[in-house]
Design an enzyme around this catalytic site. Structure first.
Site: not given
Ligand SMILES: NC(=O)c1ccc[n+]([C@@H]2O[C@H](COP(=O)([O-])OP(=O)(O)OC[C@H]3O[C@@H](n4cnc5c(N)ncnc54)[C@H](OP(=O)(O)O)[C@@H]3O)[C@@H](O)[C@H]2O)c1
Length: 253
Positions: A149, A162
């Protein structure tokens, strides 16, 4: 169906929705037989029917990637069903954002268990098969594609765990890339920005509202845009390693 991936077999984790579903369709379009893995078997069955009806070869493998036995055994199950494994797409993931203060610790555990630990287990189980495929593949190379990501490159307040999982994916991928460089197995990283999928559906309501307001002016990418990137990586000739693709909506800063 004929394509650049004819004669190869791909495993896509988290294929029951979003980016994984789009990648499975795209790889099948290129001629790969695809093994699609996730927990929601009814969604996998619907995807299998779509791929099958388009002329593709597909098998459904129900798996919880946070379960050690499931994850370590995934690649063996693919080889038992489809005979080999050339391409592993580590895609399954969750993004449970929010401030660290007062965060439900279960959310942190779930992200670490799936995004990082599960990815490591699946990869460990796949490596012997990928090394074998690198030697006898019709393409002369095998691939591990990791879906990281932008959060694997840019840290933000409220995204720490995350971020930690995706930075972990990036670190492991680069180390593995170096280790396998002379073994005909390529390792790559795709780092998407905002993509229209179910990923944000799992956020707590107050966190989701904050995210929606932050991204209100941005038209998100389609899952098929990320599938295009994955297809580009795995269809290069064996001598070309696409190590990393950062792909964001053109309006995302
Ligand atoms: N959407 C974005 O904006 C964006 C941006 C950057 C990176 N990413 C990354 O892209 C990847 C795919 O996400 P997405 O956007 O496509 O979201 P999504 O639509 O929510 O897909 C997530 C997939 O992961 C699977 N999954 C969740 N828990 C699992 C478990 N325990 N075992 C096996 N599979 C599990 C889900 O299937 P089941 O629930 O059926 O198991 C689903 O297929 C993730 O790694 C995410 O971090 C997404």
């Amino acid at each position: 169906m004929t394509g650049l991936l004819d004669g190869t077999v791909a495993l896509v984790t988290g294929a029951s929705s979003g980016i994984g579903e789009a990648i499975a369709i795209a790889l099948a379009d290129q001629g790969a037989a695809v093994a699609i893995a996730a927990r929601r078997t009814e969604r996998l069955a619907a995807l299998a029917a779509t791929i099958h009806d388009a002329g593709g070869r597909v098998t459904v493998i129900p798996a919880d990637v946070t379960d050690r036995t499931d994850a370590l055994g995934l690649a063996n199950a693919v080889v038992a069903e489809l005979g080999r494994l050339d391409t592993l797409v580590n895609n399954a993931g969750v993004m449970l954002l929010g401030p660290a203060i007062g965060a439900p610790v279960e959310e942190w555990e779930q992200m670490v268990a799936l995004n990082l630990q599960g990815l490591l287990w699946v990869t460990h189980g796949a490596l012997p098969h990928l090394l074998a495929a690198g030697q006898d593949s019709p393409r002369g190379v095998a691939d591990v594609v990791n879906i990281s990501s932008v959060a694997g490159r840019t840290v933000r307040s409220g995204s720490g765990v995350y971020n930690a999982t995706k930075w972990g994916v990036g670190a492991f991928a680069e180390s593995l890339r170096q280790e396998l460089a002379d073994k005909r197995v390529r390792v790559s990283l795709i780092e998407p920005g905002a993509v229209a999928t179910e990923l944000r559906d799992h956020l707590r309501p107050e966190v989701r509202a904050a995210q929606e307001s932050r991204f209100a002016s941005i038209t998100p990418l389609l899952a098929s845009d990320i599938a295009d990137a994955a297809t580009f990586i795995v269809t290069r000739r064996a001598e070309v390693g696409i190590n990393e693709i950062l792909i964001r909506p053109s309006t995302q800063v």
